[in-house]
Design an enzyme around this catalytic site. Structure first.
Site, PDB file in Angstrom:
ATOM      1  N   ASN A  42      -7.916   0.346  -3.591  1.00  0.00           N
ATOM      2  CA  ASN A  42      -7.606   1.274  -4.679  1.00  0.00           C
ATOM      3  C   ASN A  42      -8.857   1.730  -5.414  1.00  0.00           C
ATOM      4  O   ASN A  42      -8.958   2.885  -5.836  1.00  0.00           O
ATOM      5  CB  ASN A  42      -6.614   0.641  -5.647  1.00  0.00           C
TER       6      ASN A  42
ATOM      7  N   GLY B 254      -4.183   8.915 -12.216  1.00  0.00           N
ATOM      8  CA  GLY B 254      -3.326   8.167 -13.133  1.00  0.00           C
ATOM      9  C   GLY B 254      -2.372   7.327 -12.323  1.00  0.00           C
ATOM     10  O   GLY B 254      -2.655   6.978 -11.185  1.00  0.00           O
TER      11      GLY B 254
ATOM     12  N   LYS C 205      -4.872   0.532 -13.667  1.00  0.00           N
ATOM     13  CA  LYS C 205      -4.847  -0.905 -13.961  1.00  0.00           C
ATOM     14  C   LYS C 205      -5.601  -1.722 -12.921  1.00  0.00           C
ATOM     15  O   LYS C 205      -6.200  -2.750 -13.251  1.00  0.00           O
ATOM     16  CB  LYS C 205      -3.405  -1.406 -14.093  1.00  0.00           C
TER      17      LYS C 205
ATOM     18  N   PHE D 176       0.846  -1.193   0.000  1.00  0.00           N
ATOM     19  CA  PHE D 176       0.000   0.000   0.000  1.00  0.00           C
ATOM     20  C   PHE D 176       0.885   1.247   0.000  1.00  0.00           C
ATOM     21  O   PHE D 176       0.748   2.130   0.843  1.00  0.00           O
ATOM     22  CB  PHE D 176      -0.923  -0.004   1.224  1.00  0.00           C
ATOM     23  N   LEU D 177       1.799   1.297  -0.950  1.00  0.00           N
ATOM     24  CA  LEU D 177       2.780   2.371  -1.005  1.00  0.00           C
ATOM     25  C   LEU D 177       2.335   3.466  -1.960  1.00  0.00           C
ATOM     26  O   LEU D 177       1.909   3.193  -3.075  1.00  0.00           O
ATOM     27  CB  LEU D 177       4.140   1.831  -1.461  1.00  0.00           C
TER      28      LEU D 177
ATOM     29  N   ARG E 133       3.052   6.818 -16.112  1.00  0.00           N
ATOM     30  CA  ARG E 133       2.036   5.831 -16.487  1.00  0.00           C
ATOM     31  C   ARG E 133       0.621   6.376 -16.269  1.00  0.00           C
ATOM     32  O   ARG E 133       0.253   6.761 -15.171  1.00  0.00           O
ATOM     33  CB  ARG E 133       2.238   4.541 -15.698  1.00  0.00           C
TER      34      ARG E 133
ATOM     35  N   CYS F  60      -1.063   2.319 -10.356  1.00  0.00           N
ATOM     36  CA  CYS F  60      -1.986   1.455  -9.603  1.00  0.00           C
ATOM     37  C   CYS F  60      -3.451   1.650  -9.970  1.00  0.00           C
ATOM     38  O   CYS F  60      -4.103   0.714 -10.426  1.00  0.00           O
ATOM     39  CB  CYS F  60      -1.796   1.682  -8.101  1.00  0.00           C
TER      40      CYS F  60
ATOM     41  N   PHE G 165      -7.968  12.348  -0.451  1.00  0.00           N
ATOM     42  CA  PHE G 165      -8.418  11.996  -1.805  1.00  0.00           C
ATOM     43  C   PHE G 165      -9.684  12.756  -2.210  1.00  0.00           C
ATOM     44  O   PHE G 165     -10.444  12.296  -3.047  1.00  0.00           O
ATOM     45  CB  PHE G 165      -8.617  10.484  -1.951  1.00  0.00           C
TER      46      PHE G 165
ATOM     47  N   LYS H 178       1.614  12.598 -10.495  1.00  0.00           N
ATOM     48  CA  LYS H 178       1.589  13.237  -9.181  1.00  0.00           C
ATOM     49  C   LYS H 178       2.991  13.757  -8.887  1.00  0.00           C
ATOM     50  O   LYS H 178       3.943  13.407  -9.597  1.00  0.00           O
ATOM     51  CB  LYS H 178       1.140  12.244  -8.098  1.00  0.00           C
TER      52      LYS H 178
END
Length: 433
Positions: free
Chosen positions: A211, A260, A266, A152-153, A331, A263, A252, A324
């Site tokens: 996620n 984006g 996808k 969970f990084l 990605r 994580c 959030f 970020k």
């Protein structure tokens, strides 16, 4: 404890370095000889604050090493972590597990009895079962356990997240494997980090569910931002107003150009495919994926509209390209769709990013990369802040404006107050205000 980390990318390298810093003996394995050579020279394959110093100190202390020889690296290990990539598979969006399964086959041929094999990669439910089957096929009589231990990084804050986690999730029904994992994470007990033991299937799903929920919060506040613009409300006030509710929380809930990174895109897609394969609907997640995809191009159109609806032949300066701050990761960055929208509209583009320009140049060759925000602004008709790097939080707006030909400043991260932009002479546009 002796630990092997298979895969020396983002998750494997950060995890391996942090485990070594806990005092464990760690070897990070990768098939890319060039990457291993660079790591041995303390050249990091990614930008992550503090990682180079952490790696160097543990290499110097003899606790961390790098190798391309998987078989020798995992001999005598208490735990072998699989931390290879699981990108979206072309054509159907499922997670590509070929690297995981290839690693499992090699591990099965070389591990010692009573080794715990840990899937650290983000994998769909059932992957652990297949990893166990593959190893069992290679070594039918071997005593081992396959454990799920999702990461969970957050990119840009990964070392702190690893050392001070909200929780440690471990999925296994084997008590002896739980004891090994307790020993692996024992240093974190001093920080009272909670460890949650679950079934393997639950652990695998926790990562995707977490996620997807965070992606939903981002998408929700972005849609509220659009509504705020129509109603004359301020999305930052709305965000604070709902975020102070302990059941919702403030994190959030920052309106912007969409999510984006490595994580969320996808993982939400993989969760959709998993649900479809099991005849279950996750319509909220489906709507989130669609809304986020549409939002990125909508931000490009927002820039075009700030130019009076016609960008042909005009120059747009983009500040920030990575998805970020504090990473060089491009990605699924919103900037990719924004650039394409602007190019489709006939605009010329200059850009600056503190860390991401080398990676960005590979995927957007039409964009002129510059050495500073002010260089990017030179002769521009509009400037758009796309990524909220600290370097852009205290820009000399008057100097920025003086470098431009036009007047438009489109702040897609709401870094500045509208009155600040107006005072500097800009036609200032933000998100949800």
């Amino acid at each position: 404890m002796k630990i092997a980390m298979i895969g020396s990318g983002y998750v494997g390298l950060v995890s391996g370095a942090c485990f070594a810093d806990f005092g464990h003996d760690v070897v990070c394995v990768d098939k890319d000889q060039g990457k291993i050579d660079r790591l041995n020279a303390n050249v990091m394959p990614i930008f992550e604050p503090g990682l180079d110093a952490l790696v160097k100190s543990n290499v110097d202390a003899g606790r961390l090493s790098f190798s391309t020889d998987l078989a020798s690296a995992i001999k005598g290990c208490d735990a072998v972590f699989i931390a290879v990539g699981t990108p979206s598979r072309r054509g159907d969006g499922h997670a590509d597990l070929s690297y995981v399964y290839a690693a499992a086959k090699e591990i099965g041929a070389a591990i010692d009895p009573t080794t715990v094999v840990v899937t650290k990669s983000t994998v769909p439910v059932g992957t652990g079962d297949e990893v166990e089957r593959i190893i069992r096929e290679v070594r039918p009589d071997l005593e081992f356990a396959v454990v799920s231990n999702p990461e969970f990084l957050r990119e840009g804050a990964a070392i702190g997240d690893f050392k001070r986690p909200d929780r440690i999730v471990v999925g296994t029904d084997a008590e002896w494997a739980r004891d090994v994992m307790r020993a692996v994470y024992r240093p974190l007990f001093l920080n009272e980090s909670p460890i949650l033991f679950t079934s393997r299937a639950s652990s695998e799903l926790i990562k995707y569910a977490a996620n997807a929920f965070l992606a939903t919060k981002i998408t929700f506040i972005n849609e509220m931002a659009d509504l705020c613009e129509k109603l004359g409300a301020d999305v930052q006030d709305v965000s604070r107003g709902i975020g102070l509710d302990g059941r919702i929380g403030a994190k959030f809930l920052h309106a912007g150009p969409g999510y984006g990174g490595s994580c969320f895109p996808k993982d939400t897609l993989a969760l959709l495919k998993t649900a479809q394969d099991n005849d279950t609907s996750v319509r909220i997640v489906e709507a989130v994926v669609q809304a986020n995809d549409l939002r990125k191009r909508a931000m490009g159109r927002k820039i075009v509209n700030a130019l009076g609806g016609d960008a042909r032949g005009k120059k747009v300066a983009l500040l920030g390209l990575t998805f970020k701050p504090n990473t060089d990761d491009m990605r699924d960055a919103p900037s990719i769709a924004i650039v394409q929208t602007l190019l489709d509209a006939g605009a010329k583009i200059s850009a600056h990013d503190p860390e991401g320009m080398e990676e960005a140049a590979k995927i957007m060759p039409e964009v002129s990369m510059t050495e500073s925000a002010y260089a990017a602004a030179q002769g521009a008709d509009a400037i758009a802040i796309v990524t909220e790097w600290d370097a852009y939080r205290a820009l000399d707006l008057a100097k920025l404006k003086a470098a431009m030909t036009g007047d438009a400043l489109i702040d897609l991260r709401n870094i500045y107050r509208p009155e600040e932009g107006a005072k500097a002479g800009f036609d200032y546009y933000s998100v949800g205000r």
